[in-house]
Design an enzyme around this catalytic site. Structure first.
Site, PDB file in Angstrom:
ATOM      1  CG  ASP A  37      -9.516-114.416  61.897  1.00 33.27           C
ATOM      2  OD1 ASP A  37     -10.678-113.991  62.055  1.00 33.27           O
ATOM      3  OD2 ASP A  37      -9.131-115.521  62.321  1.00 33.27           O
TER       4      ASP A  37
HETATM    5  P1  NAP Z   1     -10.189-117.236  58.610  1.00 33.32           P
HETATM    6  O1  NAP Z   1     -10.127-115.990  59.411  1.00 33.32           O
HETATM    7  O2  NAP Z   1     -10.097-118.528  59.321  1.00 33.32           O
HETATM    8  O3  NAP Z   1     -11.546-117.167  57.768  1.00 33.32           O
HETATM    9  C1  NAP Z   1     -11.828-118.051  56.775  1.00 33.32           C
HETATM   10  C2  NAP Z   1     -13.217-117.761  56.272  1.00 33.32           C
HETATM   11  O4  NAP Z   1     -13.419-118.600  55.144  1.00 33.32           O
HETATM   12  C3  NAP Z   1     -14.316-118.072  57.251  1.00 33.32           C
HETATM   13  O5  NAP Z   1     -14.805-116.907  57.869  1.00 33.32           O
HETATM   14  C4  NAP Z   1     -15.376-118.799  56.411  1.00 33.32           C
HETATM   15  O6  NAP Z   1     -16.602-118.065  56.428  1.00 33.32           O
HETATM   16  C5  NAP Z   1     -14.804-118.778  55.005  1.00 33.32           C
HETATM   17  N1  NAP Z   1     -15.033-120.033  54.287  1.00 33.32           N
HETATM   18  C6  NAP Z   1     -14.945-121.294  54.726  1.00 33.32           C
HETATM   19  N2  NAP Z   1     -15.263-122.154  53.775  1.00 33.32           N
HETATM   20  C7  NAP Z   1     -15.579-121.424  52.690  1.00 33.32           C
HETATM   21  C8  NAP Z   1     -16.003-121.746  51.372  1.00 33.32           C
HETATM   22  N3  NAP Z   1     -16.186-123.019  50.972  1.00 33.32           N
HETATM   23  N4  NAP Z   1     -16.221-120.735  50.505  1.00 33.32           N
HETATM   24  C9  NAP Z   1     -16.077-119.451  50.898  1.00 33.32           C
HETATM   25  N5  NAP Z   1     -15.681-119.095  52.114  1.00 33.32           N
HETATM   26  C10 NAP Z   1     -15.435-120.070  53.016  1.00 33.32           C
HETATM   27  O7  NAP Z   1      -9.073-117.258  57.474  1.00 33.32           O
HETATM   28  P2  NAP Z   1      -7.896-116.253  57.118  1.00 33.32           P
HETATM   29  O8  NAP Z   1      -8.412-114.878  56.916  1.00 33.32           O
HETATM   30  O9  NAP Z   1      -7.128-116.943  56.044  1.00 33.32           O
HETATM   31  O10 NAP Z   1      -7.024-116.171  58.452  1.00 33.32           O
HETATM   32  C11 NAP Z   1      -6.248-117.242  58.905  1.00 33.32           C
HETATM   33  C12 NAP Z   1      -6.444-117.418  60.385  1.00 33.32           C
HETATM   34  O11 NAP Z   1      -5.802-118.633  60.781  1.00 33.32           O
HETATM   35  C13 NAP Z   1      -5.805-116.294  61.201  1.00 33.32           C
HETATM   36  O12 NAP Z   1      -6.568-116.045  62.357  1.00 33.32           O
HETATM   37  C14 NAP Z   1      -4.461-116.898  61.583  1.00 33.32           C
HETATM   38  O13 NAP Z   1      -3.917-116.316  62.752  1.00 33.32           O
HETATM   39  C15 NAP Z   1      -4.853-118.339  61.802  1.00 33.32           C
HETATM   40  N6  NAP Z   1      -3.698-119.247  61.685  1.00 33.32           N
HETATM   41  C16 NAP Z   1      -2.980-119.299  60.545  1.00 33.32           C
HETATM   42  C17 NAP Z   1      -1.854-120.092  60.486  1.00 33.32           C
HETATM   43  C18 NAP Z   1      -0.986-120.122  59.263  1.00 33.32           C
HETATM   44  O14 NAP Z   1       0.139-120.582  59.385  1.00 33.32           O
HETATM   45  N7  NAP Z   1      -1.451-119.680  58.117  1.00 33.32           N
HETATM   46  C19 NAP Z   1      -1.506-120.873  61.569  1.00 33.32           C
HETATM   47  C20 NAP Z   1      -2.307-120.802  62.714  1.00 33.32           C
HETATM   48  C21 NAP Z   1      -3.398-120.005  62.757  1.00 33.32           C
HETATM   49  P3  NAP Z   1     -18.004-118.804  56.127  1.00 33.32           P
HETATM   50  O15 NAP Z   1     -18.105-119.921  57.083  1.00 33.32           O
HETATM   51  O16 NAP Z   1     -19.010-117.725  56.336  1.00 33.32           O
HETATM   52  O17 NAP Z   1     -17.944-119.254  54.699  1.00 33.32           O
END
Ligand code: NAP
Length: 458
Positions: free
Chosen positions: A382
């Site tokens: 994301d």
């Molecule tokens: P993300 O959008 O959740 O994407 C994570 C990606 O990691 C997934 O698409 C997944 O794809 C991949 N993944 C999972 N396991 C894996 C593995 N073993 N090896 C390789 N890839 C793997 O993560 P992000 O880009 O870090 O974004 C964070 C999201 O969380 C945002 O939408 C944010 O708003 C939300 N959020 C964050 C917080 C905070 O405080 N940080 C709090 C609330 C919400 P595959 O399944 O294809 O592998």
């Protein structure tokens, strides 16, 4: 004499808490911040134990062993990826302690006037934070349904319930000796905590936890007024204000308004990846990736939740070492909400001893992507999605993102084309310049590092 020593302990503890917060805000000083915070807490506890007149040592010993028996296994058994729910549990326990102390004070001393105002505030905030945090824990642990639970006139009902609880609080302040009101007041606060959190979706839980942290802090500050303890007032206020600021920062980074998180009942974005799954993407092998990285001058690594799941930070460190040895400029771009909790990426990269001066916050590195030969996305999704910039119909439209699509080549390590947290497809994967490196982040990085090593010895 003891009184003076206790006050001195409290003063040093208060200063430690302030320094701790300051130092924790930068990776280079964060460890020192934690240590000073712990020292402050130790001084606060020892100072309190020195107050013979208010302390029952037997009771404290029992509480110490009971608390440790729960807390120590909790810290060891819950994995890093479950830290948000563990934090929710800690808030629940902290808030329950504050509320129970409020209840005990009420029945023991039945205070009047301003002290009763503070005690009512402490109990109300404590009880509602207790049940609210338990709900947040349940949603994050998926014991409870993560979708928002909504019904007609929900906000009106919730506000009426809160109004009734406050009315009982006011009545208790005016007539503290009417003890029959206290259980009703407490029950209303407990029910309100549940109803406040159930309409909020699992997606917003980390933000809500920061807010509950703030409530727990305010409850402790009110307890400080009720017990005439200045250290509690300071620590509670620090906790309350920092939790509040954190929740605002998180809302901004996710482009959500504060009222929307609390009253919007959003939570679950729609999933649109089925239609996109048929579109072609270019994929590459570890050998291809190694040779592209090897010939780059500047590489920006973008870690995300997938790196945390795969625990790939140590392999990333090995890649960093081998590339820098070969003269490549490697930097790390940290999005404020990458992963699942604030500072998630910083903690993991620090654990792998990646130098702090190579970690750059989003605003400081976004203009560098245009000069980068490679943007290497490791399990992030994301936070790299250009739809946030280009597609006004996207649920994440307006969320600030890392400009990885500006780099000459983009390489994305993830296992599939599955969406991330927001549940939406990522345009980045279909771009001409993007290479998908399909696999587990740790496994794929291991292969890349091996390939680069092999090319050195060849
Ligand atoms: P993300 O959008 O959740 O994407 C994570 C990606 O990691 C997934 O698409 C997944 O794809 C991949 N993944 C999972 N396991 C894996 C593995 N073993 N090896 C390789 N890839 C793997 O993560 P992000 O880009 O870090 O974004 C964070 C999201 O969380 C945002 O939408 C944010 O708003 C939300 N959020 C964050 C917080 C905070 O405080 N940080 C709090 C609330 C919400 P595959 O399944 O294809 O592998």
């Amino acid at each position: 004499m003891t009184g003076h020593i206790v006050q001195l302990f409290y003063l040093v503890a208060a200063a430690s808490f302030i320094l701790s917060l300051k130092w924790m805000s930068a990776p280079a000083t964060a460890r020192r911040g934690i240590l000073v915070g712990e020292l402050g807490m130790l001084l606060a506890i020892v100072g309190t134990l020195l107050r013979h007149e208010v302390v029952s040592y037997q009771g404290i010993l029992v509480a110490f062993f009971l608390g440790s028996a729960i807390g120590v296994p909790l810290a060891y058994l819950m994995p890093m990826t479950a830290v948000p729910q563990r934090t929710a549990l800690s808030h629940a326990f902290g808030a329950l302690a504050a509320a129970l102390i409020g209840a005990a004070e009420y029945y023991k001393h039945t205070p009047h006037g301003l002290v009763m105002v503070a005690l009512a505030a402490e109990t109300l905030l404590g009880f509602l934070t207790f049940t609210g945090s338990l709900m947040a824990f349940g949603k994050l642990q998926e014991i409870l349904p993560t979708r928002p639970i909504t019904y007609r006139h929900q906000n009106v009902l919730n506000l009426s319930l809160l109004g009734l609880a406050v009315a009982f609080g006011v009545a208790l302040v005016l007539r503290p000796e009417q003890t029959w009101m206290f259980p009703i007041f407490s029950a209303l606060a407990l029910i309100f905590g549940v109803l406040l959190i159930v309409p909020i979706g699992g997606a917003d839980m980390p933000t809500v936890i920061a807010l509950l942290n703030s409530y727990a802090g305010l409850s402790a500050a009110a307890m400080g007024f009720a017990l005439d303890n200045k250290l509690l007032i300071i620590a509670g206020t620090l906790d309350g204000s920092s939790g509040f600021i954190l929740s605002i920062i998180m809302c901004r980074a996710m482009n959500r308004s504060f009222t929307n998180v609390l009253f919007g009942a959003f939570g679950q974005a729609q999933t649109t990846h089925e239609q996109a799954a048929q579109r072609p993407v270019r994929s590459a092998t570890p050998e291809d990736a190694a040779s592209i990285l090897d010939s780059a001058r500047m590489v920006i690594v973008v870690p995300g939740y997938g790196m945390a799941v795969a625990q790939a930070q140590h392999k990333l460190r090995e890649l960093y070492d081998s590339l820098t040895k070969r003269g490549v400029d490697v930097r790390f771009a940290i999005h404020p909400v990458a992963g699942r909790m604030p500072g998630h990426m910083n903690v993991l990269l620090a654990e792998a001893d990646i130098p702090y001066d190579k970690l750059f916050e989003m605003d400081d590195i976004n203009s560098d992507f245009a000069q980068a030969d490679v943007a290497l996305v490791v399990g992030a999704n994301d936070v790299t999605n250009p739809a946030a910039r280009n597609d006004s119909s996207s649920p994440i439209y307006g969320m600030p993102i890392l400009n990885v699509d500006k780099a000459r080549t983009v390489m994305v390590i993830k296992r599939s084309l599955s969406p991330g947290f927001a549940g939406i497809d990522n345009e980045l994967y279909y771009m001409e310049k993007t290479l998908m490196l399909f696999g587990d982040a740790k496994g794929f990085l291991t292969s890349i590092v091996k390939e680069i090593g092999a090319s050195v010895h060849a």
